[in-house]
Design a protein around this motif. Structure first.
Motif, PDB file in Angstrom:
ATOM      1  N   LYS A 285       0.879  -1.316   0.085  1.00 36.23           N
ATOM      2  CA  LYS A 285       0.153   0.010  -0.133  1.00 36.23           C
ATOM      3  C   LYS A 285       1.103   1.143  -0.137  1.00 36.23           C
ATOM      4  O   LYS A 285       1.962   1.236   0.131  1.00 36.23           O
ATOM      5  CB  LYS A 285      -0.924  -0.122   1.187  1.00 36.23           C
ATOM      6  N   ASP A 286       0.182   2.547  -0.412  1.00 34.04           N
ATOM      7  CA  ASP A 286       0.905   3.696  -0.493  1.00 34.04           C
ATOM      8  C   ASP A 286       1.760   4.159   0.959  1.00 34.04           C
ATOM      9  O   ASP A 286       2.931   4.715   0.978  1.00 34.04           O
ATOM     10  CB  ASP A 286      -0.048   4.889  -0.454  1.00 34.04           C
TER      11      ASP A 286
ATOM     12  N   TYR B 181       6.612   4.184  -1.587  1.00 39.86           N
ATOM     13  CA  TYR B 181       5.800   5.134  -1.996  1.00 39.86           C
ATOM     14  C   TYR B 181       6.080   6.677  -1.710  1.00 39.86           C
ATOM     15  O   TYR B 181       5.771   7.303  -2.250  1.00 39.86           O
ATOM     16  CB  TYR B 181       4.185   4.668  -2.209  1.00 39.86           C
ATOM     17  N   ASP B 182       5.872   6.435  -0.177  1.00 39.51           N
ATOM     18  CA  ASP B 182       6.348   7.704   0.525  1.00 39.51           C
ATOM     19  C   ASP B 182       7.406   8.502  -0.017  1.00 39.51           C
ATOM     20  O   ASP B 182       7.382   9.612   0.112  1.00 39.51           O
ATOM     21  CB  ASP B 182       6.324   7.315   1.960  1.00 39.51           C
TER      22      ASP B 182
ATOM     23  N   TYR C 248       5.547   2.695  -7.199  1.00 39.14           N
ATOM     24  CA  TYR C 248       6.092   1.398  -6.680  1.00 39.14           C
ATOM     25  C   TYR C 248       6.997   0.674  -7.086  1.00 39.14           C
ATOM     26  O   TYR C 248       7.474  -0.543  -7.106  1.00 39.14           O
ATOM     27  CB  TYR C 248       4.763   0.493  -6.542  1.00 39.14           C
TER      28      TYR C 248
END
Length: 391
Positions: free
Chosen positions: A175-176, A208-209, A214
């Motif tokens: 996930k993000d 992602y941060d 990705y």
């Protein structure tokens, strides 16, 4: 006399203000990690004038900056640093160095320039709290991090480098707000004052941060104050880039035994150099961490190897690690082969079994399997797993 004293006092206050302002800008997760004050100024500081630029897959945009004008030299501790294009002769001769064939994901820069990943305001805002997620299990475990790692530590042993031949994977089902990494960590200062806990970390990550996509990217990270502040890649001054092609933030090709990363301390200048090799070609120097930015890293007393994943504490599903496969007799797990440390005489050695300790945050989700296989594989760490419910 009063007027002169007033001028001197004003000057001293001004100097102190400037130093404090610069120190606040060094390190993601520090003062600017808590506030948005100065973000625009910091973006301007990091994005130097460039000769040309090029785009890679995903969100990667690299500027070719004159090598002596790169962001590293804005660090206040590097004001009098003497730039090194290559390490001292003693260290250079220990490496089989040459230029490797062009990497598709990173085109390269003209002579005299180096690729620096362009930083946006959004990049800094996404990364403002990034430093703690790099915390290691043995030094300062962070809530939300899960580990499947091997610790190399022997009483009275000092380490002056580490290397491994790495498998590289692109992690899906992440996930993000999650991170999955495979890395090598050198540490000094564990058990002492936090301000003297120093680390160098390098390897690959899906984050992602940090990058806004990705892709699996090469990263470097350092801290000199126990992760109160820390710096990924070139998001703040510190890392000195010397290669015109290989750079932190680049997308890595995936595959088995595809990338070899090697960290070695220059015995003459005490800087920490990283070299990269792909597909079995000779090492190419990528750059170095100047010794001046550390306060306790003339050597290392601990090496960690393996995987770290991160999820926010309110997220109950942990991300995959490594290849997403646990170590087993059928293969498929992520492996680090040819794991070795450099001793004070400049020679690399595989770790002794007695010096290796493994730790695994959740054996239901991940695994780790160390062992000396001998031959071309040398000492091997297999690690990782599919992730899943971590309630």
């Amino acid at each position: 006399m009063g007027e002169k004293g007033s001028v001197m006092k004003t000057s001293v206050i001004l100097v102190i203000f400037l130093v404090l302002e610069m120190n606040a800008s060094i390190g993601v997760g520090g003062e600017l990690g808590k506030k948005d004050i100065g973000i625009e100024k910091r973006v301007r500081m990091l994005n130097k004038p460039y000769v040309t630029s090029f785009k890679t897959e995903g969100r990667g945009l690299f500027d070719c900056v004159e090598i002596r004008k790169q962001p590293a030299f804005d660090h206040p501790l590097l004001k009098h640093h003497i730039f090194q294009l290559i390490p001292s002769l003693a260290l250079k001769e220990s490496w089989n160095i040459s230029e490797t064939p062009e990497v598709k994901s990173l085109k390269g820069c003209p002579e005299g320039t180096v690729p620096i990943m362009r930083t946006s305001k959004e990049d800094l805002l996404r990364a403002r709290n990034i430093a703690p997620v790099y915390m290691t299990k043995s030094t300062a475990p962070y809530d939300g991090n899960l580990y499947s790692m091997a610790l190399i530590h022997e009483k009275n042993q000092r380490y002056y480098g580490a290397e491994a031949l790495m498998d590289v994977y692109n992690i899906s089902d992440i996930k993000d707000d999650q991170i999955s990494s495979a890395e090598i960590i050198l540490t000094k200062g564990d058990g002492g004052p936090r301000n003297y806990l120093n680390t160098i970390q390098f390897g690959w990550e899906v984050n992602y941060d940090l990058y806004g996509d990705y892709n699996t990217r090469l990263f470097v990270f350092w801290t000199s104050d126990g992760y109160q502040k820390g710096c990924s890649n070139t998001l703040c001054p510190g890392w000195v880039q010397t290669s015109k092609r290989f750079s932190p933030g680049m997308i890595l090709p995936t595959g088995k035994s595809i990338v070899k990363l090697s960290l070695r301390r220059d015995p003459a200048r005490l800087d920490w150099w990283i070299a990269i090799s792909m597909n079995g070609f000779n090492d190419e120097l990528m750059g170095y961490f100047p010794h001046e930015i550390f306060n306790n890293l003339a050597d290392s007393d601990k090496i960690e190897v393996g995987g770290i994943v991160y999820s926010p504490s309110n997220e109950k599903i942990a991300p995959p690690m490594g290849s997403g496969v646990r170590p087993n007799t059928f293969g498929g797990a992520c492996e680090f082969k040819q794991v070795a440390y450099m001793s004070g005489n400049g020679i690399f050695h595989p770790p002794a079994d007695s010096s290796v300790e493994t730790f695994n945050s959740n054996p239901n989700l991940y695994g780790i399997q160390p062992g000396n296989q001998g031959g071309n594989n040398g000492y091997v760490f297999s690690f990782g797993g599919p992730g899943g419910f971590n309630g």
